[in-house]
Design a protein around this motif. Sequence first.
Motif, PDB file in Angstrom:
ATOM      1  N   ASP A   1      49.438  32.251  43.961  1.00 56.16           N
ATOM      2  CA  ASP A   1      48.094  32.447  44.200  1.00 56.16           C
ATOM      3  C   ASP A   1      47.098  32.489  42.765  1.00 56.16           C
ATOM      4  OD1 ASP A   1      44.728  32.921  44.382  1.00 56.16           O
ATOM      5  OD2 ASP A   1      45.941  33.271  47.088  1.00 56.16           O
ATOM      6  N   PRO A   2      46.246  31.735  42.793  1.00 59.74           N
ATOM      7  CA  PRO A   2      45.694  31.952  41.582  1.00 59.74           C
ATOM      8  C   PRO A   2      44.381  33.706  41.481  1.00 59.74           C
ATOM      9  CG  PRO A   2      44.161  30.324  42.172  1.00 59.74           C
ATOM     10  CD  PRO A   2      45.682  30.678  43.250  1.00 59.74           C
ATOM     11  N   LEU A   3      43.863  33.890  42.344  1.00 55.17           N
ATOM     12  CA  LEU A   3      43.135  35.128  42.334  1.00 55.17           C
ATOM     13  C   LEU A   3      44.665  36.357  41.879  1.00 55.17           C
ATOM     14  CD1 LEU A   3      41.199  35.454  43.311  1.00 55.17           C
ATOM     15  CD2 LEU A   3      41.637  36.127  45.661  1.00 55.17           C
ATOM     16  N   THR A   4      45.602  36.245  42.263  1.00 53.33           N
ATOM     17  CA  THR A   4      46.877  37.252  42.593  1.00 53.33           C
ATOM     18  C   THR A   4      47.578  37.448  40.908  1.00 53.33           C
ATOM     19  OG1 THR A   4      48.296  36.184  43.419  1.00 53.33           O
ATOM     20  CG2 THR A   4      47.229  37.848  44.525  1.00 53.33           C
ATOM     21  N   ARG A   5      47.011  36.110  40.606  1.00 55.40           N
ATOM     22  CA  ARG A   5      48.238  36.210  38.814  1.00 55.40           C
ATOM     23  C   ARG A   5      46.605  37.513  37.590  1.00 55.40           C
ATOM     24  NH1 ARG A   5      47.586  30.170  38.622  1.00 55.40           N
ATOM     25  NH2 ARG A   5      48.415  29.621  40.237  1.00 55.40           N
TER      26      ARG A   5
ATOM     27  N   LEU B   1      47.204  39.868  38.512  1.00 55.26           N
ATOM     28  CA  LEU B   1      47.993  41.488  39.245  1.00 55.26           C
ATOM     29  C   LEU B   1      48.986  41.518  37.783  1.00 55.26           C
ATOM     30  CD1 LEU B   1      46.979  41.269  42.587  1.00 55.26           C
ATOM     31  CD2 LEU B   1      46.191  43.059  41.102  1.00 55.26           C
TER      32      LEU B   1
ATOM     33  N   ARG C   1      52.745  39.045  36.323  1.00 60.40           N
ATOM     34  CA  ARG C   1      53.698  38.593  36.673  1.00 60.40           C
ATOM     35  C   ARG C   1      55.011  39.323  36.746  1.00 60.40           C
ATOM     36  NH1 ARG C   1      53.207  33.180  38.273  1.00 60.40           N
ATOM     37  NH2 ARG C   1      52.502  34.426  39.902  1.00 60.40           N
TER      38      ARG C   1
END
Lengths: 272, 326, 327
Positions: free
Chosen positions: B259-263, B265, B267
Motif C-alpha cells: 500500500d503506498p500509504l505504508t511504504r 513505514l 521496507r
Amino acid sequence: MKIQANLAIGGGLTALALFVGVFGPWLAHTDPIMDANLMNAELSPSAEFWFGTDQQGRDIWSRVMYGAQISLTVGIGSQLINTAIGTTLGVTAGYWGGWWDDFVNGLTNLMLAIPSLIFALAIMAILGPGLTSLMIALGLTNWSYTCRISRAQALAVRTQGYVQAARVLGYGDVRIMFTQILPNTLGPIIVIATLGMGGTILAEAALSFLGLGVRPPAPSWGSMLSDARETITTAPWLSLFPGLAIFITVLGLNLLGDGLRDVLDPQSRSRR
Amino acid sequence: MADTDLLAIEDLAVHFPVGGGMFSQPQMLRAVDGVSLRIRPGESLGLVGESGCGKSTLALSILGLVDPTRGRVVVDGTAVGTDTDRLAVARTVQMVFQDPYASLNPRQTVRRTLAAPLRLHGITNSGEVADRVAEMLRQVGLRPDQADLYPHEFSGGQRQRIGIARALILKPKLVICDEPVSALDVSIRAQIINLLLELQAEMGLSYLMISHDLGVVEHMSDKVAVMYLGRIVETGGWREIFERPRHPYTRALIAAIPDPLTRALGREKAHGEVPSPLNPPPGCTFNPRCPHAIDKCRASPPVLSPIEEGHLVSCWRAEELSTVRA
Amino acid sequence: MSGDMNLLEVEDLRIELTADNGRYPAVEGVSFTIARGETVGLVGESGCGKSITALSVMGLLRHPLALAGGKIRLTGQEIQDLPPAEMRALRGKRIAMIFQEPMTALNPLKTVGRQIAEMYVLHQGANWNDADARAVEALKQVKVPAPERRARAYPHELSGGMRQRVMIAIALACEPDLLIADEPTTALDVTVQSEIVDLMKELCSAKGTAILMISHDLGLVTDICKRVCVMYAGRIVEQQDSEMIFNRPQHPYTQGLVASLPRLGMRARHGRQRLTEISGVVPGITAYPDGCRFHPRCGRKTEICEKVAPELTPLADGALVRCYHYG
C-alpha cells in the motif's frame, strides 16, 4: 423440470411395484403353486396366459404377481438394514476417526473380501431358513459400499465451518451427526440404497435356490429368474417377465431416489 | 490475574503428537508454546500471524475444544478445557468464521440455524425463540422475513451477517472473529467491519480479532498481539505496535503490505518462509528470516519483556533496533 | 506511451456466458493496450470479468464462456481466431501465465526440474540433457535455495512460496513478451507474498517482460503496475496511472473502494472513523442492470445512469473514466 419428471416417473413405477406387492394375489389368475399342469408346459404368451407358462405349466403372470410380495419385502427390508448399518458405521467412523475409524475400515475390508453370498449363507445356517432370516442375512452382508461412501462424505463434511460452528454452540457429537453431518451425506446414500436393491432381489433368488430362502414352489422374482436359466433360448418369456418386473422396480426406485435427493437439497430446489 | 479480565490465558502450551506409526515415534507439534494474553470486557485484541503460527489452536483452546498441555485458559472466571461444561462455555465464547459459504449448513434455513442453539440452551417457548431470531436478524441488518430462506439464497456479505447472528444469538461476552472479512468481496468488507464495531458497542462485546490484514486489525483493535511459531513475539496497544513496532517480524509484516500509504513505514522485509512448527530453529525462532540476527539470537530464545509501558517484545536486539526507523 | 506498435492490444472485447436460458455478456467493451515491458493491472472483485479477460488473451476460454466479439492483437497480429495449434505455440513461448494456486497448476507426478525443462524441449527444441541443466539455472534465477536438489523435488515437497517460484520459472523459461499473473500471491502468507512480488518485478524488468496483473487487491496492483484498469460487472470503469488511483480516483466505484478500505496508518492519522460503505451487492452476470451497471449502488446516480450506459471519457494524463458524474 427434470426433477419433476424423475420424481413423477420414479414415483409412478415404485407405486406400481408396491401395488403389485400388496394386491398381487387378487391380480393373479390362478394359484401360482398348485395350478401346475404339464399339459400347458412352456406355452408362449397368449390371451389366456398373458406372460406364458413355465416348465410345469404354471401361469407366469400369476407367479409374477405373487412373487412381488417376497421380492419387495426382501429387497426393501434388507436394504433398510444395510443402509442403517452402513450409514451408522460410516458416519461415526468418518466423524470420530481414530481407532474406531480403523476398526470400521478393517471390518469393511473384511466384508468386501468375503463374498457376501457365502457370508449370508453362514448367517442363514445359524438363523434357519425363512423370509425374516433371509432379510436379516442379506441386510447384514451388503452394507460395505454404503459405509465407504458415507464415511467419505462425513470426512468431507466434518471439516466444514458449520460443523465447527455447531461444536462452538455446544452441540454434542450425536446431535452434530444427526443435524449437520447426516443431512449433508444423504444424497449418495439414497442412490446406493436404491441401486443395491436389484442386487438383493437377485441374491434372494440365489439363497432360495440353495433351499435357504423361500421354499421352492413359492414364487419370487429372483427364483423364477434362476429357474428360467436353462430355457432362456427356447422359452425366453420365462426369464423376460420376472426380469422386467425387477427392472421396473429398480428403475422406479432409482428415479425416485434421484428425485428425492434433489427435492431434499434446497439448492437444487430453488434453482430453475 | 486481575478480576476484571474476561479472558486470561496464562503460559498456555498446546502440543500435539503428529505422525508416528507402529514403528516410529510421533513428533511433537508445539502449536502453541507459552502464550499469555488477557482481554477485558468490551475490549478488542487483534491477533496477527501467518499460517502455522498457532492462532487457530489458540482459538480452539479458548473455546474449550482442546486441552492445554501446560498453563491455563480462564474465561469469565472459569478455567476451560474439554471437560468443562460445553453449554456454559458456548454461552460465554462464540466464533465468527472466515468462509461464509462453508460455515452455514446448506440444508438448514436461517431460522433453524438461529433457533436450534436457543432451544439447545433451554429457551423452548416458541414465541420467545421467534422473537429473538427476528430481533437478531434486525440487529445484523437482515429482514426477519428472510428467516425462512436457505443460505444459498444470500450473497456472501449477507451470509456473513447470518454467521454473525449465529455467534451472537446466545448473547456471549467474547467473540472470536477468525478472518471475518478476508473471504468477502472488497466492496462488502466495510459493511461487515462497521457492523462488528456497532454490535460491539451495542452489546458490550469483547473481540479476539484474528487477521493477517493489519489495516483491519489496526482499525478494530485496542490491543494487538503478534504471533510467530506458537509464541507471542510482540504485544501492546495498537499505537505502540503500528507506530513503534520493535520486533523485526512485526516490521516485516508492515513492510509486506503493498500500500503506498505504508511504504513510508519502511521496507525492512523478512526473507524465506515460515519454518515447520515440527522442527523450529533453535534460539529465537525468527532468526533464520531476520535481517538483524546475531549469534546470540541463534543460541538462546529471547523472553517477552517490557520495552515501554504496556509494550512487550521478545527480541534480544529490541533496545538497539528501537533507534532504527522501521 | 510512445507511438510504437503496442505489444498487446485488446479492442472492444466481448465474452458471453451461456447459461440455462440465454447468453449473457460477462465482459463487454473492454479495451486496453500494453506496451513492451509495460506493467498493467486489472483490478476488480470476483465475477467482474478480470480473469476471463486474461484467459481470452491466452485463448483458454471454455464453454460456457466464449469470445463473442472484439480483437486481440499481439504485436499487430490478430490472435483471437488463431487455430488451436498456432495458439498453443504462442502460449508459453510468447505469452505465459501464472495462477493463484500453484499446486493445481503443477503436475504432481513430475519433478519440478522436469516441468521447467519441458518448456525448453517443447518450445525451443532443446535436448533433455541441456534442458535439465537450464532448469537448474532457471531455479537459481527465481532464488530457490539449493536449486540442484530442488530440481529433483516433486511439487508436494515444496512450500507454497517455492511452488510459486517454480511457476514463475516455468512461465519465464522461454522469455515470453507478456506474463499474465492471475492473483499470483493470494494463496500465500503476507511476508512470502511480498517476496514473490519483488521477484516478479525484478525478473520482468531485467528481461523486459510486460506484465498483465490480475487481482482484487488494489494496493498489490499499484505496487507492481504502472497503470491500472478497474473493472466492475464486466466493464472497465476507470483507467489510471498507479500513483493517481489512491489519491485521485475518478469513478464513484473506485472512490468507494479506496474509501472503504481500512488502511494501516489511517487510525493514527485521523482517529477511528466509520468506514465508508458501498451499499448493496455485486450483481451476478445474469442480472446486470441496464444503463451504468454501478447505478444501483451509486450515490450520484441520475436518471440517465439508469438508462444509458456511459462511454469511457478521456481525462488528462491518458486516464479514462466510464461515468457521467466522475470526479
